[in-house]
Design a protein around this motif. Sequence first.
Motif, mmCIF file in Angstrom:
data_model
loop_
_atom_site.group_PDB
_atom_site.id
_atom_site.type_symbol
_atom_site.label_atom_id
_atom_site.label_comp_id
_atom_site.label_asym_id
_atom_site.label_seq_id
_atom_site.Cartn_x
_atom_site.Cartn_y
_atom_site.Cartn_z
ATOM 1 N N THR A 90 -9.563 8.936 48.647
ATOM 2 C CA THR A 90 -10.119 9.032 47.304
ATOM 3 C C THR A 90 -9.744 10.394 46.734
ATOM 4 O O THR A 90 -9.303 11.285 47.467
ATOM 5 C CB THR A 90 -11.659 8.874 47.308
ATOM 6 O OG1 THR A 90 -12.170 8.969 45.971
ATOM 7 C CG2 THR A 90 -12.327 9.965 48.136
ATOM 8 N N PHE A 91 -9.903 10.550 45.420
ATOM 9 C CA PHE A 91 -9.742 11.884 44.830
ATOM 10 C C PHE A 91 -10.850 12.771 45.372
ATOM 11 O O PHE A 91 -11.998 12.333 45.554
ATOM 12 C CB PHE A 91 -9.810 11.797 43.309
ATOM 13 C CG PHE A 91 -9.599 13.117 42.622
ATOM 14 C CD1 PHE A 91 -8.409 13.804 42.755
ATOM 15 C CD2 PHE A 91 -10.604 13.681 41.850
ATOM 16 C CE1 PHE A 91 -8.208 15.025 42.122
ATOM 17 C CE2 PHE A 91 -10.412 14.897 41.208
ATOM 18 C CZ PHE A 91 -9.216 15.576 41.350
ATOM 19 N N PHE A 324 -3.353 9.828 46.694
ATOM 20 C CA PHE A 324 -4.209 10.904 47.186
ATOM 21 C C PHE A 324 -4.008 11.108 48.686
ATOM 22 O O PHE A 324 -3.886 10.134 49.430
ATOM 23 C CB PHE A 324 -5.697 10.565 46.969
ATOM 24 C CG PHE A 324 -6.034 10.083 45.589
ATOM 25 C CD1 PHE A 324 -5.831 10.879 44.480
ATOM 26 C CD2 PHE A 324 -6.579 8.820 45.404
ATOM 27 C CE1 PHE A 324 -6.155 10.428 43.214
ATOM 28 C CE2 PHE A 324 -6.905 8.358 44.144
ATOM 29 C CZ PHE A 324 -6.687 9.163 43.038
ATOM 30 N N THR A 330 -6.932 18.146 52.857
ATOM 31 C CA THR A 330 -6.835 19.169 51.816
ATOM 32 C C THR A 330 -7.509 20.448 52.299
ATOM 33 O O THR A 330 -8.467 20.403 53.089
ATOM 34 C CB THR A 330 -7.517 18.708 50.517
ATOM 35 O OG1 THR A 330 -8.927 18.597 50.739
ATOM 36 C CG2 THR A 330 -6.966 17.376 50.046
#
Length: 388
Positions: A90-91, A324, A330
């Motif tokens: 997901t973002f 994504f 990240t």
Amino acid sequence: MSSAPAQPTLTFPAWPQAGAEEREGLLRALDQDGWWRNGGGEVDSFEREFAELHGAPYAVATTNGTHALELALSVLGVGPGDEVVVPAFTFIASSLAVQRLGAVPVPADVHPDTYCLDVEATERLITPRTKAVMPVHMAGQIADLDALAELAEATGVAVLQDAAHAHAARWHGRRVGELGSMAAFSFQNGKLMTAGEGGALLLPDEESHRQAYLRHGCGRPPGDRVYAHLTQGSNYRMNEFSAAVLRAQLGRLEAQIAVREQRSRQLAQALARIPGVVPQGRDDRCDVKSHYMAMVRLSGTSPERRAAVVDALNAHGVPAFVGFPPVYRTTGYWQGPYSGDAEELGKRCPVAEEIGGDCVWLHHRVLLADPATLDRLAEVFADVVARA
């Protein structure tokens, strides 16, 4: 890959789209006595209209979609020490909203066909610390809310819909606001309706609306003149100009979605004929999919090849993007509360790992193009993939 074309070979409708309705709305807001929600009427009107379209009794407009998620989590009482299950694919706003409240996002794997939260994987992650589960309606495909409702009833854990992609989508014929849980939306520049930025939260009952309203305005009740800060909160209030634009955008939404529904079938069928290209699947219980993105996987590809495909598509004028990464891949994810490590999470979420490396998505404005342009898009896509 061969050199990119000197000039784009395809053109698509512009986004955002605006007309006389947006200009009239901005002037209407400008001519009011006040430009914030407590002095004008645009935000109040937009909340009523947005709630009505989605079948919800209440809505609260916010500064953006991430803040709508934070607000919803706050209403649910999520705070330090709590856990919220989020999709791994997901973002990152989905997990960041949890972390901003001091809670721990717990990534769960996603379904390989719909890219939405895998409910069986979610169930295995429920602990006494779990306060909520946050399904994301990926690209407008509503997550399996039937199974999630059963899970919520069995565990007492709340469901919060991240509906940033799912404006006007339907599940079993029911609108998002009729599904019994809070739902958070985004109006960021690329979304299905937009004022550049903005968000909204749909509320299922009077008490959740009261709490959301208080918390979105620093804890102050409506009409407060004595600084009666009744609860914790922040300033998540939408301004009158954004609301005026969104009222106009709302008027176009359902007609645009009807076009996207039709065009998406044409494009998905054409792309599915390309060797190695697998379009996102669809759960037929989602009888209106809003199509925020047209998503496909490049089966067995590498991230480097995917990047080359995306660059070549953009050179042809196609608004294409890489998918994504899993949220735990990240840097930002690891700067808030977390549990486990990236490799452990990667083993737990193999589908998200694969999709995060081979997914490509096209901006929803391509689905507003005429059929001939979509046929040409499929030809260009096939040529680009073959050359990569």
